[in-house]
Design a protein around this motif. Structure first.
Motif, PDB file in Angstrom:
ATOM      1  N   ILE A   1     -21.731 -42.895 -66.914  1.00 40.99           N
ATOM      2  CA  ILE A   1     -21.519 -41.533 -66.416  1.00 40.99           C
ATOM      3  C   ILE A   1     -21.643 -40.572 -67.585  1.00 40.99           C
ATOM      4  N   GLY A   2     -22.426 -39.534 -67.413  1.00 41.31           N
ATOM      5  CA  GLY A   2     -22.632 -38.559 -68.472  1.00 41.31           C
ATOM      6  C   GLY A   2     -21.495 -37.556 -68.541  1.00 41.31           C
ATOM      7  N   GLU A   3     -21.114 -37.218 -69.760  1.00 40.43           N
ATOM      8  CA  GLU A   3     -20.097 -36.201 -69.970  1.00 40.43           C
ATOM      9  C   GLU A   3     -20.537 -34.897 -69.303  1.00 40.43           C
ATOM     10  N   GLY A   4     -19.659 -34.313 -68.509  1.00 36.57           N
ATOM     11  CA  GLY A   4     -19.971 -33.061 -67.830  1.00 36.57           C
ATOM     12  C   GLY A   4     -20.439 -33.209 -66.407  1.00 36.57           C
ATOM     13  N   ALA A   5     -20.607 -34.450 -65.913  1.00 34.53           N
ATOM     14  CA  ALA A   5     -21.006 -34.648 -64.513  1.00 34.53           C
ATOM     15  C   ALA A   5     -19.909 -34.137 -63.588  1.00 34.53           C
TER      16      ALA A   5
ATOM     17  N   LEU B   1     -31.525 -28.027 -67.256  1.00 32.86           N
ATOM     18  CA  LEU B   1     -30.483 -28.174 -66.239  1.00 32.86           C
ATOM     19  C   LEU B   1     -29.104 -27.777 -66.752  1.00 32.86           C
ATOM     20  N   GLY B   2     -29.005 -27.370 -68.022  1.00 28.62           N
ATOM     21  CA  GLY B   2     -27.728 -26.908 -68.556  1.00 28.62           C
ATOM     22  C   GLY B   2     -26.964 -27.948 -69.336  1.00 28.62           C
ATOM     23  N   TYR B   3     -27.558 -29.133 -69.562  1.00 33.38           N
ATOM     24  CA  TYR B   3     -26.924 -30.165 -70.382  1.00 33.38           C
ATOM     25  C   TYR B   3     -27.496 -30.101 -71.799  1.00 33.38           C
ATOM     26  N   THR B   4     -26.943 -30.887 -72.700  1.00 36.77           N
ATOM     27  CA  THR B   4     -27.421 -30.846 -74.084  1.00 36.77           C
ATOM     28  C   THR B   4     -28.471 -31.903 -74.368  1.00 36.77           C
TER      29      THR B   4
ATOM     30  N   SER C   1     -20.309 -31.401 -76.496  1.00 36.69           N
ATOM     31  CA  SER C   1     -19.754 -30.088 -76.871  1.00 36.69           C
ATOM     32  C   SER C   1     -20.128 -29.684 -78.288  1.00 36.69           C
ATOM     33  N   THR C   2     -20.428 -30.655 -79.157  1.00 37.39           N
ATOM     34  CA  THR C   2     -20.817 -30.318 -80.527  1.00 37.39           C
ATOM     35  C   THR C   2     -22.250 -29.797 -80.598  1.00 37.39           C
TER      36      THR C   2
ATOM     37  N   GLN D   1     -19.632 -27.001 -68.294  1.00 32.12           N
ATOM     38  CA  GLN D   1     -19.384 -27.277 -69.709  1.00 32.12           C
ATOM     39  C   GLN D   1     -19.998 -26.209 -70.609  1.00 32.12           C
ATOM     40  N   GLN D   2     -20.910 -25.381 -70.081  1.00 28.25           N
ATOM     41  CA  GLN D   2     -21.450 -24.289 -70.872  1.00 28.25           C
ATOM     42  C   GLN D   2     -20.422 -23.174 -71.047  1.00 28.25           C
ATOM     43  N   CYS D   3     -19.388 -23.196 -70.238  1.00 32.26           N
ATOM     44  CA  CYS D   3     -18.329 -22.187 -70.321  1.00 32.26           C
ATOM     45  C   CYS D   3     -17.265 -22.639 -71.314  1.00 32.26           C
TER      46      CYS D   3
END
Length: 819
Positions: free
Chosen positions: A273-277, A438-441, A499-500, A364-366
């Motif tokens: 599972i990806g962080e931020g799902a 899509l807004g992920y890193t 987040s980094t 997670q962008q917030c």
């Protein structure tokens, strides 16, 4: 009767064993418990932390005066060691009310890595030999754990121990077929495998059996090998419940060295599972297809909720709905206010969520905090209700058929329909661009899967660069076309948020919504049956950016034929595409180029000269006749000869770009096309080159990954900017030999030109910069020169004067007598 007595005997033996187990069996390293005012219990969720080490129970030092302070990472591992999902609070004895524990300090300088999800506190690095003098009873660590257990979301083959006095012993339970069940017997390797799966290193004792005939039993024995680290690696896999009347009971121990497994090591489900799902929960089930429900977000390795306290608003709800693929949120609330979705039992993992705008694509962008307000309870879990609308634009991406918002089959919206993408040559760079849009890193992984759908696929490959932010900027996707994919496999991608690296998550509702993609105002293409190529000499005319005052509102569109359009305008369009002129022009109702569903952006075109080289030099109207339909879209057919087939010294062109207004800058000198070096190349030169090509300005330079051929010369590298206006020859003349520069092709200039508005004031033609003709571009009144009307007046006045003067001479001649 004898069988019944046997069962009673086993139960009595079990009772005796359970009541005397602590004194008979002893304790083993790796056990952890919570202490409060002299009492301990496996049901405690908060208290002073005690560890069993070197034959005794003792405390963990807060370590406030050392370089390795006890933090939330260590607190989370402690709670997982106790079977809870994580910690909500941790403290030193001097700051809590659990009482003073006189036990000795046994662990000091504890540090757990943030890169995994360890199950045992003792598996983290620590010091047990040199305890600091600062470690007093006032520095003993205490924790407050969430009440949810780590097995609340079990996977097939997950194990746990139950019914023991300590966390590292008990009856073995295995989750299978949706039910927790016991194991009848355990061999030595079986017990060791279970202990390793739980984070320990081994089982120090042979397993015992206890009579529990009423329980479900999945295994008679596991039949593990000495190499097995997880139950699913053992050879005995249950198909139906086993028949037996007793259950295996084991002890686990941690000895020197790191444990093998963490919380997810033995999870056999087909995803990390990806962080931020995120997903929505409703009355016992979860789905990314729900439009309303309790929000669950995957953070710090576990599913958790968002606490509504502090700052949550409709702005944040909008972002959550964007992440789920919807255009906006209709409303939001919390469980205590709207109790129709049940209670999910998860602990809060995000608090104080603040989105600076509602345009983001992932929560997670917030800004947010993982330190949760201790007042947050299940009643504060955030609920959202999303709109059914799905905002689409050409080039938008979605991930379909995945269990969570951050993974699935890659689909792209083009030409008013969603289609999946062919997986030919999908690269890690392509996967990164998809996730960033899509807004992920970044991506976790991607794989090929067999496509069983009936629709066709978009794109053979993406060919993205490391600096690309949207897939519509990638080389092969600037226009949507049906590919020639040789098979039926598509890419399945899993994205994550680090987040980094938050600055990499550039995705927003408007960031990549410029329709086809990376074009700039002034771009023109010819399209045939939905396909675009720079080699097309005929096709439907599609222009970009006409009538748009902002970047986010720019789009591709057509030209309607119903008002003003002529062969003069068709000539200019062909010139912009580097052809010598137009053979003819037509429109969709009578040509063979297919129907383009885009809107008409231009209602009329009027070009005062047929030798202009950019459509944006002409006068255009964005007022479109109400009778214009897709059948009225203009098409042109150009000559196949290029305007540079008969070049002049100092002529320029852009090559190998996706559009005619971008590419590698080449200049014609000494009978040969060569490139330009980046040395001293500046904005003034870029502006002059773009004006020479018929555009009003430049967008960017030295930004494309295009270089010249090794056989090409590099002609120019030292420029004079003071005289640069509209020709590169004003900046530097052609050299007399090829050895003018020591530059290499890695330094070749690339350039993108654009025209932010039409009716460009400088009348550049293809011969303006030809030194053999030396014409001067005609400036408009906007640049301080004479207007078109003034020039016309002067010309008419001169003609009238000349005619009158001629008549005067004729009359005088007639009156003069012959000599």
């Amino acid at each position: 009767m004898s069988a019944m007595l046997s069962h009673i005997y086993l139960l009595l033996f079990t009772s005796l064993l359970l009541t005397n187990r602590d004194t008979v069996q002893g304790q083993y390293n790796g056990a952890v418990r919570l202490w409060r005012s002299g009492q301990t219990s496996l049901t405690y969720t908060f208290g002073r932390v005690q560890v069993y080490l070197k034959g005794q129970w003792g405390n963990v030092c807060w370590n406030s005066n050392a370089d390795s302070v006890f933090t939330k990472q260590e607190a989370d591992v402690t709670c997982r060691n106790l079977g809870y999902i994580g910690s909500s609070y941790y403290s030193a004895s001097s700051n809590d009310n659990y009482g003073v524990d006189p036990s000795p300090t046994l662990m000091y300088r504890v540090h757990c890595p943030s890169t995994d999800h360890r199950l045992l506190l003792m598996s983290c690095s620590h010091d047990t030999d040199t305890i600091s003098s600062h470690c007093t009873d006032a520095n003993d660590v205490g924790v407050l754990c969430y009440s949810s257990r780590i097995w609340f979301d079990p996977y097939p083959g997950m194990v746990r121990l139950s019914g023991g006095d300590y966390i590292n012993e008990g009856l073995v339970e295995v989750y299978y077929n949706g039910v927790w069940g016991k194991v009848c017997n355990l061999l030595t390797h079986d017990a060791n495998t279970i202990c390793k799966q739980l984070g320990y290193t081994s089982s120090p004792l042979n397993a015992t059996v206890i009579g529990l005939p009423s329980q479900v039993h999945w295994y008679n024995s596991l039949q593990c090998s000495s190499l097995s680290d997880c139950v699913h690696e053992c050879s005995s896999l249950p198909t139906i419940p086993a028949t037996c009347f007793h259950s295996a009971y084991i002890h686990c121990e941690y000895s020197a060295g790191n444990s093998i497994n963490d919380l997810y090591s033995c999870d056999t489900r087909q995803y990390p599972i990806g962080e931020g799902a995120i997903r929505l929960f409703s009355n016992g089930s979860t789905s990314t297809q729900y439009r309303a429900g309790i929000v669950q977000v995957f953070v710090n390795g576990q599913w958790s909720n968002i606490c509504r306290k502090e700052s949550f608003s409709l702005t944040e709800a909008n972002v959550l709905c964007h992440q789920l693929g919807y255009s906006n949120a209709l409303s939001w609330s919390h469980v205590a206010q709207t109790n129709i979705y049940g209670v999910d039992g998860h602990a809060p993992g995000l608090g104080n969520v603040v989105c600076s705008g509602s345009d983001f694509l992932t929560i997670q962008q917030c800004s947010h905090s993982s330190t949760i307000d201790p007042r947050c309870i299940d009643g504060d879990d955030v609920i959202v209700r999303c709109s059914t609308a799905n905002l689409t634009y050409s080039g938008k991406i979605r991930l379909s058929d995945g269990p969570f918002s951050n993974e699935g089959r890659v689909e792209v919206y083009c030409n008013n329909e969603w289609r999946t993408v062919c997986d030919d040559a999908l690269s890690p760079t392509d996967a990164s661009v998809i996730c960033r849009q899509l807004g992920y890193t970044d991506y976790i992984n991607y794989e090929s899967r067999l496509y069983t759908g009936s629709g066709l696929l978009w794109f053979n490959s993406l060919q993205c660069s490391s600096t690309t932010d949207c897939i519509t900027d990638c080389l092969s996707t600037r226009n949507c076309y049906i590919n020639t994919c040789s098979h039926s496999y598509y890419p399945y991608i899993r994205c994550s948020f680090n987040s980094t690296k938050a600055s990499l998550a550039i995705g927003s509702m408007s960031n990549c919504s410029s329709n086809i993609g990376g074009a700039q105002s002034g771009a023109v293409i010819l399209e045939r049956d939905g396909q675009y190529s720079l080699s097309h000499t005929s096709g439907r005319v599609v222009v970009y950016g006409v009538g748009s005052s902002t970047v986010s509102s720019r789009s591709w569109g057509n030209i309607c034929r119903r008002n003003t359009f002529s062969l003069t305008a068709a000539n200019v369009i062909c010139h912009q595409l580097s052809y010598t002129g137009a053979i003819t022009w037509s429109y969709a109702a009578v040509d063979l180029f297919g129907i383009d569903r885009r809107d008409a952006l231009v209602g009329s075109v009027s070009c005062s000269r047929s030798d202009f080289i950019s459509l944006f030099q002409c006068s255009m109207s964005t007022i479109v006749n109400s009778q214009c339909t897709d059948a009225d879209d203009i098409s042109v057919t150009c000559y196949s000869t290029r305007i540079w087939n008969n070049p002049y010294p100092g002529q320029v062109r852009l090559t190998n770009g996706v559009y005619a207004n971008e590419g590698l800058l080449e200049v014609y000198c000494n009978g040969e096309w060569g490139t330009v070096c980046q040395n001293d190349f500046a904005a003034t030169i870029a502006l002059a080159v773009c004006r020479q090509l018929g555009y009003s300005s430049y967008y960017r330079y030295n930004h494309l990954t295009i270089v010249g051929s090794s056989s090409q010369p590099i002609w120019l590298n030292s420029f004079t900017t003071s005289a640069c206006a509209y020709c590169i020859s004003q900046c530097q003349v052609c050299p007399t030999n090829v050895t003018v520069t020591t530059c290499v092709h890695a330094q070749d200039v690339t350039l993108t030109c654009y025209s932010p508005s039409w009716n460009d004031p400088t009348y550049i033609t293809n011969t303006t910069c030809n030194s053999s003709t030396t014409p001067t571009p005609t400036p408009s009144s906007e640049e301080g020169g004479l207007s078109g009307g003034a020039i016309a007046g002067i010309v008419i006045g001169c003609v009238v004067f000349c005619v009158a003067f001629s008549m005067f001479i004729i009359n005088v001649t007639k009156k003069k007598p012959p000599s």
